[in-house]
Design a protein around this motif. Structure first.
Motif, mmCIF file in Angstrom:
data_model
loop_
_atom_site.group_PDB
_atom_site.id
_atom_site.type_symbol
_atom_site.label_atom_id
_atom_site.label_comp_id
_atom_site.label_asym_id
_atom_site.label_seq_id
_atom_site.Cartn_x
_atom_site.Cartn_y
_atom_site.Cartn_z
ATOM 1 N N ASP A 76 157.523 -12.200 -17.358
ATOM 2 C CA ASP A 76 156.218 -12.554 -17.925
ATOM 3 C C ASP A 76 155.078 -12.164 -16.991
ATOM 4 O O ASP A 76 154.024 -11.679 -17.423
ATOM 5 N N LEU A 77 155.282 -12.378 -15.684
ATOM 6 C CA LEU A 77 154.255 -12.016 -14.715
ATOM 7 C C LEU A 77 154.050 -10.506 -14.668
ATOM 8 O O LEU A 77 152.915 -10.017 -14.586
ATOM 9 N N LEU A 78 155.132 -9.757 -14.721
ATOM 10 C CA LEU A 78 155.020 -8.301 -14.705
ATOM 11 C C LEU A 78 154.211 -7.801 -15.897
ATOM 12 O O LEU A 78 153.372 -6.896 -15.764
ATOM 13 N N SER A 79 154.454 -8.406 -17.054
ATOM 14 C CA SER A 79 153.677 -8.030 -18.242
ATOM 15 C C SER A 79 152.209 -8.360 -18.052
ATOM 16 O O SER A 79 151.327 -7.553 -18.381
ATOM 17 N N MET A 80 151.934 -9.532 -17.497
ATOM 18 C CA MET A 80 150.554 -9.946 -17.268
ATOM 19 C C MET A 80 149.856 -9.037 -16.256
ATOM 20 O O MET A 80 148.658 -8.750 -16.366
ATOM 21 N N TYR A 81 150.613 -8.549 -15.271
ATOM 22 C CA TYR A 81 150.047 -7.718 -14.222
ATOM 23 C C TYR A 81 149.967 -6.248 -14.624
ATOM 24 O O TYR A 81 149.555 -5.401 -13.823
ATOM 25 N N GLY A 82 150.412 -5.932 -15.820
ATOM 26 C CA GLY A 82 150.293 -4.562 -16.317
ATOM 27 C C GLY A 82 151.417 -3.636 -15.934
ATOM 28 O O GLY A 82 151.270 -2.414 -15.985
ATOM 29 N N VAL A 83 152.560 -4.190 -15.537
ATOM 30 C CA VAL A 83 153.716 -3.350 -15.193
ATOM 31 C C VAL A 83 154.534 -3.140 -16.465
ATOM 32 O O VAL A 83 155.297 -4.012 -16.894
ATOM 33 N N ALA A 84 154.363 -1.970 -17.063
ATOM 34 C CA ALA A 84 155.011 -1.685 -18.346
ATOM 35 C C ALA A 84 156.196 -0.744 -18.221
ATOM 36 O O ALA A 84 157.069 -0.724 -19.089
ATOM 37 N N ASP A 85 156.228 0.050 -17.137
ATOM 38 C CA ASP A 85 157.313 1.007 -16.968
ATOM 39 C C ASP A 85 158.650 0.285 -16.859
ATOM 40 O O ASP A 85 158.824 -0.607 -16.023
ATOM 41 N N GLU A 86 159.594 0.670 -17.694
ATOM 42 C CA GLU A 86 160.866 -0.042 -17.779
ATOM 43 C C GLU A 86 161.666 0.054 -16.488
ATOM 44 O O GLU A 86 162.282 -0.925 -16.043
ATOM 45 N N ASP A 87 161.659 1.232 -15.869
ATOM 46 C CA ASP A 87 162.402 1.401 -14.623
ATOM 47 C C ASP A 87 161.816 0.517 -13.514
ATOM 48 O O ASP A 87 162.560 -0.102 -12.748
ATOM 49 N N GLU A 88 160.486 0.460 -13.447
ATOM 50 C CA GLU A 88 159.847 -0.363 -12.428
ATOM 51 C C GLU A 88 160.132 -1.843 -12.670
ATOM 52 O O GLU A 88 160.402 -2.597 -11.726
ATOM 53 N N ARG A 89 160.111 -2.231 -13.920
ATOM 54 C CA ARG A 89 160.410 -3.626 -14.251
ATOM 55 C C ARG A 89 161.846 -3.965 -13.870
ATOM 56 O O ARG A 89 162.125 -5.043 -13.352
ATOM 57 N N ASN A 90 162.756 -3.035 -14.133
ATOM 58 C CA ASN A 90 164.164 -3.288 -13.819
ATOM 59 C C ASN A 90 164.392 -3.453 -12.321
ATOM 60 O O ASN A 90 165.250 -4.223 -11.894
ATOM 61 N N VAL A 91 163.615 -2.723 -11.498
ATOM 62 C CA VAL A 91 163.725 -2.868 -10.052
ATOM 63 C C VAL A 91 163.375 -4.295 -9.650
ATOM 64 O O VAL A 91 164.078 -4.938 -8.849
ATOM 65 N N PHE A 92 162.281 -4.823 -10.225
ATOM 66 C CA PHE A 92 161.869 -6.193 -9.904
ATOM 67 C C PHE A 92 162.901 -7.205 -10.388
ATOM 68 O O PHE A 92 163.238 -8.155 -9.664
ATOM 69 N N LEU A 93 163.413 -7.016 -11.588
ATOM 70 C CA LEU A 93 164.369 -7.981 -12.125
ATOM 71 C C LEU A 93 165.690 -7.952 -11.366
ATOM 72 O O LEU A 93 166.351 -8.986 -11.217
ATOM 73 N N GLU A 94 166.063 -6.766 -10.865
ATOM 74 C CA GLU A 94 167.265 -6.681 -10.029
ATOM 75 C C GLU A 94 167.040 -7.421 -8.717
ATOM 76 O O GLU A 94 167.948 -8.072 -8.186
ATOM 77 N N MET A 95 165.822 -7.352 -8.179
ATOM 78 C CA MET A 95 165.502 -8.097 -6.969
ATOM 79 C C MET A 95 165.621 -9.596 -7.211
ATOM 80 O O MET A 95 166.053 -10.340 -6.329
ATOM 81 N N VAL A 96 165.229 -10.042 -8.414
ATOM 82 C CA VAL A 96 165.364 -11.463 -8.757
ATOM 83 C C VAL A 96 166.826 -11.863 -8.698
ATOM 84 O O VAL A 96 167.194 -12.881 -8.102
ATOM 85 N N ARG A 97 167.685 -11.047 -9.315
ATOM 86 C CA ARG A 97 169.110 -11.381 -9.350
ATOM 87 C C ARG A 97 169.697 -11.410 -7.939
ATOM 88 O O ARG A 97 170.457 -12.316 -7.588
ATOM 89 N N LYS A 98 169.319 -10.432 -7.099
ATOM 90 C CA LYS A 98 169.852 -10.384 -5.740
ATOM 91 C C LYS A 98 169.322 -11.536 -4.889
ATOM 92 O O LYS A 98 170.031 -12.047 -4.017
ATOM 93 N N SER A 99 168.065 -11.937 -5.149
ATOM 94 C CA SER A 99 167.484 -13.026 -4.343
ATOM 95 C C SER A 99 168.180 -14.348 -4.609
ATOM 96 O O SER A 99 168.111 -15.274 -3.794
ATOM 97 N N ASN A 100 168.849 -14.438 -5.762
ATOM 98 C CA ASN A 100 169.546 -15.678 -6.115
ATOM 99 C C ASN A 100 171.042 -15.627 -5.820
ATOM 100 O O ASN A 100 171.753 -16.589 -6.075
#
Length: 300
Positions: A76-100
């Motif tokens: 949701d934050l990525l969408s709000m911040y204007g990050v629409a590129d799917e590959d870039e979003r996936n990098v962030f979401l993978e970081m979420v999974r690894k951080s947990n």
């Protein structure tokens, strides 16, 4: 001494004084990148918090890496911040999974507090570990018998199952020194440490021999602070963790009797950065320190 520590190190306070669990390295990286995106989009923390059904304080904790991340919130934050590129979003979401993800140290969770698990994670992620010790040999450099003497408060014969697990934990942590991509360890140790017979003469002699072997490794540097220079640059022990990832700030770790502090403010880091530099100047050179170790070993 409390349960488990880098020499032993204990419970954290981050620079702001918040009493939550210490951040993992991956959380800090992710939080810092989310903060940059928010600021670039000129969005307030309050508005960002509202977008994920939270508050500005929740966004602050996320950006400092002090809480876990949910994929839905980050998406949701990525969408709000204007990050629409799917590959870039996936990098962030993978970081979420690894951080947990849980690290190897979680199997010792019954032996150490949750906040110390995060310290081990930071230690694992550091590229440079600088420490100053004036009571014990740094934990990453201790022999097994020396660890037993410290953990048991000088009574290794009374060490129970929990104590043995704490010994095993510290031994496991030491594998960071020989793994691929091992961090550089730079320790300044007060001369008194090498005269203090932790565990008795045999244990101390073996410990000094172990230090001589470790300092042959290219990633381990040991300097001895002689008596006549002791107590001037720093009044107590501390560890400074530095990271290769540009998004990660340095972290200072300071132990006290009932817990410990994590310091990450710029002004605090500057103070400890200057102190560790002065200690390196005040201490004997690595070569001279090795000569002193050899001399101490012969005298025991």
């Amino acid at each position: 001494m409390a349960q488990e520590d880098p020499r032993g190190e204990e419970s954290p306070r981050l620079g702001s004084g918040e009493q939550s669990g210490a951040p993992t390295a991956r959380r800090i990286v992710l939080g810092a990148q989310l903060r940059r995106l928010r600021e670039a989009a000129d969005i307030s923390r309050a508005d960002a918090g509202y977008a994920i059904r939270g508050s500005d304080s929740k966004i602050s904790r996320m950006e400092l890496g002090r809480v876990g991340f949910k994929e839905r919130d980050v998406a949701d934050l990525l969408s709000m911040y204007g990050v629409a590129d799917e590959d870039e979003r996936n990098v962030f979401l993978e970081m979420v999974r690894k951080s947990n993800e849980r690290g190897w140290w979680h199997r010792y969770s019954g032996t150490m507090p949750n906040w110390f698990q995060d310290y081990v994670g930071l230690e694992e992620s550091a590229s440079l570990i600088q420490s100053y010790e004036l009571q014990f040999v740094p934990g990453l450099l201790q022999t097994e018998d020396y660890i037993r003497a410290v953990v048991s408060h000088g009574r290794p014969e009374l060490l129970g199952q929990d104590g043995e697990r704490r010994v095993a934990l510290r031994m496991q942590r030491q594998k960071v020194l020989t793994r691929q991509g091992a961090p550089r360890v730079w320790a300044v140790v007060d001369e008194s440490v090498l005269h203090r017979p932790i565990g008795g003469p045999r244990v101390l002699r073996e410990q000094i021999e172990h230090l001589l072997e470790l300092t042959k490794q290219p990633n381990v540097t040991l300097q001895i602070l002689p008596y006549h220079m002791s107590g001037y640059a720093a009044e107590g022990a501390f560890t400074l963790l530095r990271f290769a990832e540009p998004s990660l700030p340095d972290i200072v770790y300071i132990e006290h009797l009932s817990g410990a502090l994590y310091l990450d403010r710029v002004e605090e880091l500057e103070v400890y950065g200057r102190v560790i530099d002065r200690l390196a100047v005040d201490a004997e050179t690595p070569d001279r320190s090795r000569q002193m170790l050899s001399k101490f070993r012969q005298e025991i």
